[in-house]
Design an enzyme around this catalytic site. Structure first.
Site, PDB file in Angstrom:
ATOM      1  CG  ASP A 142      -2.103   0.916   1.113  1.00 54.19           C
ATOM      2  OD1 ASP A 142      -2.196   1.387   0.037  1.00 54.19           O
ATOM      3  OD2 ASP A 142      -2.665   1.183   2.127  1.00 54.19           O
ATOM      4  CG  ASN A 178      -8.275  -1.939  -5.102  1.00 50.23           C
ATOM      5  OD1 ASN A 178      -7.038  -2.816  -4.944  1.00 50.23           O
ATOM      6  ND2 ASN A 178      -8.173  -0.949  -4.321  1.00 50.23           N
TER       7      ASN A 178
HETATM    8  C1  IPE Z   1      -5.620  -2.676  -0.030  1.00 55.57           C
HETATM    9  O1  IPE Z   1      -5.211  -1.429  -0.503  1.00 55.57           O
HETATM   10  C2  IPE Z   1      -5.575  -3.231  -1.271  1.00 55.57           C
HETATM   11  C3  IPE Z   1      -4.320  -3.593  -2.239  1.00 55.57           C
HETATM   12  C4  IPE Z   1      -3.090  -3.443  -1.607  1.00 55.57           C
HETATM   13  C5  IPE Z   1      -4.414  -4.455  -3.397  1.00 55.57           C
HETATM   14  P1  IPE Z   1      -6.409  -0.335  -0.654  1.00 55.57           P
HETATM   15  O2  IPE Z   1      -5.356   1.162  -0.716  1.00 55.57           O
HETATM   16  O3  IPE Z   1      -7.344  -0.562  -1.631  1.00 55.57           O
HETATM   17  O4  IPE Z   1      -6.919  -0.234   0.844  1.00 55.57           O
HETATM   18  P2  IPE Z   1      -8.105   0.694   1.510  1.00 55.57           P
HETATM   19  O5  IPE Z   1      -9.148   0.962   0.659  1.00 55.57           O
HETATM   20  O6  IPE Z   1      -7.096   1.990   2.099  1.00 55.57           O
HETATM   21  O7  IPE Z   1      -8.051   0.072   2.871  1.00 55.57           O
HETATM   22  C1  IPE Z   2      -1.308   0.294  -3.534  1.00 51.41           C
HETATM   23  O1  IPE Z   2      -1.118   1.612  -3.260  1.00 51.41           O
HETATM   24  C2  IPE Z   2      -1.623  -0.455  -4.726  1.00 51.41           C
HETATM   25  C3  IPE Z   2      -3.022  -0.597  -4.947  1.00 51.41           C
HETATM   26  C4  IPE Z   2      -3.923  -0.814  -4.093  1.00 51.41           C
HETATM   27  C5  IPE Z   2      -3.362  -1.225  -6.323  1.00 51.41           C
HETATM   28  P1  IPE Z   2      -2.306   2.588  -3.500  1.00 51.41           P
HETATM   29  O2  IPE Z   2      -2.886   2.843  -4.942  1.00 51.41           O
HETATM   30  O3  IPE Z   2      -3.514   2.163  -2.706  1.00 51.41           O
HETATM   31  O4  IPE Z   2      -1.478   3.777  -2.861  1.00 51.41           O
HETATM   32  P2  IPE Z   2      -2.530   4.869  -1.937  1.00 51.41           P
HETATM   33  O5  IPE Z   2      -2.964   3.983  -0.905  1.00 51.41           O
HETATM   34  O6  IPE Z   2      -3.483   5.702  -2.452  1.00 51.41           O
HETATM   35  O7  IPE Z   2      -1.146   5.821  -1.598  1.00 51.41           O
HETATM   36 MG    MG Z   3      -4.039   2.434  -0.587  1.00 51.81          MG
END
Ligand code: IPE
Ligand code: IPE
Ligand code: MG
Length: 245
Positions: free
Chosen positions: A19, A67
């Protein structure tokens, strides 16, 4: 740091919620795509280092069922990057004797992703050094519901009785059926939540949260997490005295 790692006490199954790609990019005044691209460099580094250390199973949360609610363009970008990385990393997986698997609603992914995935999964199926599992369009609640449906079908068709439904029966119908329980779950970026990842499989996992954003999470950060894990006493309900006896 590195010297202190006990290679006999590694987690058998390491799972990571990758993340913070977006926030990492925003901090640098760049767009989210830039973050995701750099996140792929971390995937490469962590996969290779995990295999080198001797971790047997590595599971990475790459795309959740939730997502799909992101902007269309970001989803498109992520899917495109996924196809590209599967192509560019394929040789490395072979070289390192790593077997690729995928868990989640794979049939909901774009055709291009499914095709590339199946290709790499087939070509690496006989590899034995480490299992790399990508969670794609994965949600733990969906996984448990779908396992429950499969068991219900078996009962309905008189293939099993309700009494046959126990923890191991449910476990056998999860996407992760071939994997042992998670020993260590890492989440990067400072968020301290599970976000619908492996709810069943982390029942007794050690949890490790770090403020490091995923694109900055490289070998050193992995070593720190593993060292921290090795300093913990896993009691599984027993007393400390029992564990040390
Ligand atoms: C969790 O990350 C899913 C992945 C890392 C693929 P998100 O960024 O989607 O999680 P939330 O929504 O902030 O909890
Ligand atoms: C994790 O990084 C990747 C996926 C969930 C696909 P994020 O895209 O969630 O990045 P933040 O949390 O918005 O910084
Ligand atoms: Mg995230």
């Amino acid at each position: 740091m590195k010297g202190a790692l006990d290679l006999e006490k590694l987690p058998k199954h390491l799972a990571i919620i990758m993340d913070g790609n977006g926030r990492w990019a925003a901090e640098k005044g760049k767009n989210r795509l830039f973050g995701h691209k750099n996140g792929i460099q971390s995937v490469r580094a962590i996969v290779e280092e995990s295999a080198r250390l001797g971790i047997q199973h590595l599971t990475l949360y790459a795309f959740s069922t939730e997502n799909w609610q992101r902007p269309k363009e970001e989803i498109g970008t992520l899917m495109r990057l996924l196809v590209q990385s599967l192509r560019s990393e394929f040789e490395k997986l072979l070289e390192n004797n790593i077997k690729l698997q995928a868990i989640g609603q794979i049939e909901t992914l774009p055709r291009s992703v499914q095709n590339e995935l199946l290709h790499v999964i087939n070509k690496t199926a006989i590899n034995t050094n480490m299992t790399l599992t990508l969670a794609l369009s994965y949600g733990a609640r969906e996984e448990i519901v779908s396992a429950t449906k499969k068991l219900s079908e078996l009962v309905k068709n008189n293939l099993i009785s309700p009494d046959d439904i126990d923890e191991s029966a449910l476990n056998e119908h999860l996407y992760t059926q071939q994997l042992p329980d998670v020993d260590l779950l890492i989440r990067t970026s400072g968020e301290q939540r599970i976000s619908n990842f492996l709810l069943w499989q982390i029942a007794y996992a050690e949890l490790y949260f770090t403020d490091v954003f995923w694109p900055d999470f490289r070998e050193k950060s992995l070593h720190s997490a593993l060292l921290n894990y090795q300093q913990r006493e896993r009691r599984f309900g027993k007393t400390s005295a029992q564990i040390n006896a």
